[in-house]
Design a protein around this motif. Structure first.
Motif, PDB file in Angstrom:
ATOM      1  N   VAL A  13      11.817  62.812  52.541  1.00  9.92           N
ATOM      2  CA  VAL A  13      12.854  62.364  53.307  1.00  9.92           C
ATOM      3  C   VAL A  13      14.112  63.251  53.513  1.00  9.92           C
ATOM      4  N   LYS A  30      17.514  62.504  62.908  1.00  4.10           N
ATOM      5  CA  LYS A  30      17.280  60.966  63.365  1.00  4.10           C
ATOM      6  C   LYS A  30      15.819  60.317  62.882  1.00  4.10           C
ATOM      7  N   SER A  31      14.885  61.169  62.576  1.00  6.51           N
ATOM      8  CA  SER A  31      13.608  60.607  61.999  1.00  6.51           C
ATOM      9  C   SER A  31      13.790  59.998  60.801  1.00  6.51           C
ATOM     10  N   VAL A  32      14.807  60.518  59.999  1.00  2.80           N
ATOM     11  CA  VAL A  32      14.728  60.045  58.584  1.00  2.80           C
ATOM     12  C   VAL A  32      16.075  59.031  58.214  1.00  2.80           C
ATOM     13  N   VAL A  33      16.811  58.828  59.217  1.00  2.00           N
ATOM     14  CA  VAL A  33      18.140  57.968  59.078  1.00  2.00           C
ATOM     15  C   VAL A  33      17.771  56.610  59.897  1.00  2.00           C
ATOM     16  N   ALA A  34      18.524  55.664  59.386  1.00  2.00           N
ATOM     17  CA  ALA A  34      18.617  54.150  59.826  1.00  2.00           C
ATOM     18  C   ALA A  34      19.386  54.147  61.089  1.00  2.00           C
ATOM     19  N   ASP A  35      19.206  53.154  61.768  1.00  2.00           N
ATOM     20  CA  ASP A  35      20.284  53.016  63.138  1.00  2.00           C
ATOM     21  C   ASP A  35      21.675  52.994  62.775  1.00  2.00           C
ATOM     22  N   LEU A 113      19.039  54.893  50.285  1.00  2.00           N
ATOM     23  CA  LEU A 113      17.854  54.853  51.172  1.00  2.00           C
ATOM     24  C   LEU A 113      17.308  53.069  51.238  1.00  2.00           C
ATOM     25  N   ASN A 119       8.444  52.880  55.110  1.00  2.00           N
ATOM     26  CA  ASN A 119       9.238  54.004  55.595  1.00  2.00           C
ATOM     27  C   ASN A 119      10.432  54.169  55.040  1.00  2.00           C
ATOM     28  N   TRP A 120      10.953  55.192  54.263  1.00  2.00           N
ATOM     29  CA  TRP A 120      12.277  55.223  53.729  1.00  2.00           C
ATOM     30  C   TRP A 120      13.090  56.011  54.459  1.00  2.00           C
ATOM     31  N   LYS A 121      14.431  55.222  54.682  1.00  2.00           N
ATOM     32  CA  LYS A 121      15.271  55.767  55.732  1.00  2.00           C
ATOM     33  C   LYS A 121      16.647  55.806  54.902  1.00  2.00           C
TER      34      LYS A 121
END
Length: 136
Positions: A13, A30-35, A113, A119-121
Protein backbone atom coordinates in the motif's frame (compact mmCIF):
# COMPACT_ATOMS: atom_id res chain seq x y z
CA UNK A 1 1.70 -9.80 16.84
CA UNK A 2 2.54 -8.92 13.24
CA UNK A 3 1.19 -11.24 10.62
CA UNK A 4 3.71 -11.36 7.78
CA UNK A 5 1.02 -11.27 5.08
CA UNK A 6 -0.51 -8.13 6.59
CA UNK A 7 2.92 -6.52 6.87
CA UNK A 8 3.62 -7.24 3.19
CA UNK A 9 0.19 -5.89 2.19
CA UNK A 10 0.86 -2.69 4.14
CA UNK A 11 4.29 -2.27 2.54
CA UNK A 12 2.60 -2.67 -0.85
CA UNK A 13 0.00 0.00 0.00
CA UNK A 14 2.81 2.41 0.93
CA UNK A 15 4.78 1.47 -2.20
CA UNK A 16 1.67 2.17 -4.30
CA UNK A 17 1.20 5.53 -2.55
CA UNK A 18 4.77 6.54 -3.46
CA UNK A 19 4.44 5.13 -6.98
CA UNK A 20 1.54 7.56 -7.50
CA UNK A 21 3.51 10.31 -5.75
CA UNK A 22 6.51 9.91 -8.05
CA UNK A 23 4.35 9.56 -11.17
CA UNK A 24 2.27 12.57 -10.03
CA UNK A 25 -0.82 10.41 -10.54
CA UNK A 26 -3.64 11.27 -8.15
CA UNK A 27 -5.71 8.22 -9.14
CA UNK A 28 -2.93 5.87 -7.98
CA UNK A 29 -2.61 7.74 -4.68
CA UNK A 30 -6.40 7.78 -4.17
CA UNK A 31 -6.53 4.01 -4.69
CA UNK A 32 -4.76 3.40 -1.35
CA UNK A 33 -6.23 6.10 0.88
CA UNK A 34 -9.53 6.26 2.76
CA UNK A 35 -12.19 8.81 1.90
CA UNK A 36 -11.37 11.01 4.89
CA UNK A 37 -7.58 10.92 5.15
CA UNK A 38 -5.81 13.30 7.54
CA UNK A 39 -2.44 14.79 6.52
CA UNK A 40 -0.19 16.58 9.00
CA UNK A 41 3.44 17.61 9.29
CA UNK A 42 5.70 18.77 12.09
CA UNK A 43 9.24 20.05 12.36
CA UNK A 44 11.40 22.89 13.62
CA UNK A 45 11.58 26.27 11.89
CA UNK A 46 14.79 28.28 11.42
CA UNK A 47 14.45 29.68 14.95
CA UNK A 48 14.16 26.18 16.41
CA UNK A 49 10.46 26.45 17.27
CA UNK A 50 8.18 23.48 16.68
CA UNK A 51 5.79 23.91 13.79
CA UNK A 52 2.71 21.79 13.15
CA UNK A 53 0.18 22.02 10.37
CA UNK A 54 -2.61 20.07 8.76
CA UNK A 55 -3.05 19.96 4.99
CA UNK A 56 -6.17 19.22 2.99
CA UNK A 57 -5.76 16.07 0.93
CA UNK A 58 -7.04 17.89 -2.17
CA UNK A 59 -4.32 20.55 -1.73
CA UNK A 60 -1.67 17.84 -1.35
CA UNK A 61 -2.79 16.16 -4.57
CA UNK A 62 -2.90 19.47 -6.44
CA UNK A 63 0.61 20.40 -5.27
CA UNK A 64 2.08 17.03 -6.28
CA UNK A 65 0.36 16.98 -9.66
CA UNK A 66 1.41 20.55 -10.47
CA UNK A 67 5.18 20.02 -10.06
CA UNK A 68 6.67 20.91 -13.47
CA UNK A 69 8.46 18.25 -15.54
CA UNK A 70 11.64 20.33 -15.22
CA UNK A 71 11.83 19.40 -11.53
CA UNK A 72 12.79 15.86 -10.57
CA UNK A 73 12.01 14.63 -7.08
CA UNK A 74 12.30 11.38 -5.18
CA UNK A 75 11.33 10.30 -1.71
CA UNK A 76 13.69 7.43 -0.88
CA UNK A 77 12.29 5.14 1.81
CA UNK A 78 15.05 4.08 4.19
CA UNK A 79 13.41 1.91 6.88
CA UNK A 80 10.11 0.28 7.85
CA UNK A 81 8.67 -0.60 11.24
CA UNK A 82 5.14 -1.99 11.05
CA UNK A 83 2.78 -2.95 13.86
CA UNK A 84 -0.56 -4.66 13.18
CA UNK A 85 -3.47 -5.44 15.47
CA UNK A 86 -6.60 -6.84 13.87
CA UNK A 87 -7.93 -4.10 11.55
CA UNK A 88 -5.44 -1.37 12.50
CA UNK A 89 -1.80 -0.85 11.58
CA UNK A 90 0.96 1.70 11.96
CA UNK A 91 3.91 1.99 9.60
CA UNK A 92 6.86 4.13 10.72
CA UNK A 93 8.80 4.80 7.53
CA UNK A 94 12.10 6.66 7.36
CA UNK A 95 12.79 8.72 4.25
CA UNK A 96 15.17 11.06 2.46
CA UNK A 97 13.76 13.63 0.04
CA UNK A 98 15.81 14.55 -3.02
CA UNK A 99 15.06 17.33 -5.52
CA UNK A 100 16.91 17.65 -8.84
CA UNK A 101 19.48 15.16 -7.56
CA UNK A 102 20.24 17.21 -4.44
CA UNK A 103 19.42 16.19 -0.88
CA UNK A 104 16.61 18.36 0.54
CA UNK A 105 15.52 16.88 3.89
CA UNK A 106 14.72 13.70 5.77
CA UNK A 107 12.35 12.45 8.41
CA UNK A 108 9.74 9.89 9.31
CA UNK A 109 6.38 9.22 7.68
CA UNK A 110 3.96 7.74 10.21
CA UNK A 111 1.09 6.02 8.40
CA UNK A 112 -2.05 4.82 10.18
CA UNK A 113 -3.98 2.24 8.19
CA UNK A 114 -7.28 0.40 8.55
CA UNK A 115 -8.19 -2.92 6.97
CA UNK A 116 -11.54 -2.26 5.30
CA UNK A 117 -12.77 -5.82 4.72
CA UNK A 118 -9.53 -7.05 3.19
CA UNK A 119 -8.24 -3.74 1.76
CA UNK A 120 -5.69 -1.79 3.78
CA UNK A 121 -6.21 1.97 3.34
CA UNK A 122 -4.21 4.91 4.68
CA UNK A 123 -6.39 6.99 7.02
CA UNK A 124 -3.73 9.25 8.54
CA UNK A 125 -0.25 10.43 7.62
CA UNK A 126 1.99 12.67 9.69
CA UNK A 127 5.61 13.35 8.84
CA UNK A 128 8.62 15.03 10.33
CA UNK A 129 11.06 17.09 8.28
CA UNK A 130 14.57 18.24 8.99
CA UNK A 131 18.17 18.25 7.79
CA UNK A 132 20.13 17.29 10.89
CA UNK A 133 21.32 13.70 11.24
CA UNK A 134 19.96 12.64 7.88
CA UNK A 135 22.80 11.14 5.92
CA UNK A 136 24.75 9.61 8.82
Amino acid sequence: MIESSSEEEIKQVIATFFDGFHKQDSSIIKSVVADRIVLQTTGKDREGKTRFREDKFSNFLASICSIPDSISFEEKLTAFSIQVDRTMANAWVGYEFWMNGQFSHCGINSFQLVDFDGNWKIIYLIDTRGRAGCLD
